[in-house]
Design an enzyme around this catalytic site. Sequence first.
Site, PDB file in Angstrom:
ATOM      1  CG  ASP A  43      -7.448   5.303   8.794  1.00 25.28           C
ATOM      2  OD1 ASP A  43      -8.457   6.018   8.955  1.00 25.28           O
ATOM      3  OD2 ASP A  43      -7.240   4.608   7.775  1.00 25.28           O
ATOM      4  CG  MET A  44      -6.986   4.599  15.890  1.00 24.66           C
ATOM      5  SD  MET A  44      -7.526   3.505  17.223  1.00 24.66           S
ATOM      6  CE  MET A  44      -6.129   3.607  18.359  1.00 24.66           C
TER       7      MET A  44
END
Length: 218
Positions: A43-44
């Site tokens: 995920d970012m």
Amino acid sequence: MLYYMMNKPAGYLTACSDELRPTVMEFIPEEYRSSLKPIGRLDMDTTGLLLFTDDGRVTPALMQPKSHVEKKYFFYAIGKIDAAKKRSLEQGVRLGSSGEISLPAVFGKIWEGTVGDISSFLPERRKMKYLKNPSGPAFAGTLTVREGKKHQIKLMLRAVDCKIIRLSRVSLGGITLDLSLKAGEGRFLYGEELNIISELIERGAAKTSEVKPDFSKA
């Protein structure tokens, strides 16, 4: 064949390109950007071990659900952890609205304290909200899983009424993040790491060969 590890920083998309958001490819040496591709995704806002390769055999060997490759994560979370919650995480919990039950996992508690103790790790956009109760419970731990569903670690902790506020992958398939790498830095794999990659590829090929074609419906 090339095999590369990065200590992924927060705020970067795991993708080869994106029109709107910065990607992890910005940190790959320019001469390798056209050949190296990320293996799986983080995920970012998730940091830590991210692998890249130009070897098409590696991603299936590491990421296919049937491979059951171990992935270990370190996290800080807000909430109370106890023996019952630990047992639930290790036996399997419901992953959000999907209704899926996670496979057995291994949980390790590293530290227990308060929200105020981890204030420096709180996301800026929600820091004031969390710090309304600075004496609330918080803890740090590790979770080792053998599957890779979307947002899995966050959903598993949410299932036991805890909220992850920082998440980092520390190992994947026996390859451990080189802690000398700062955020955004990387290096090519070598030595025993390459042996691990070879073993994973061989294991993945063996599992594929175990699947017999079904001619009964032909």
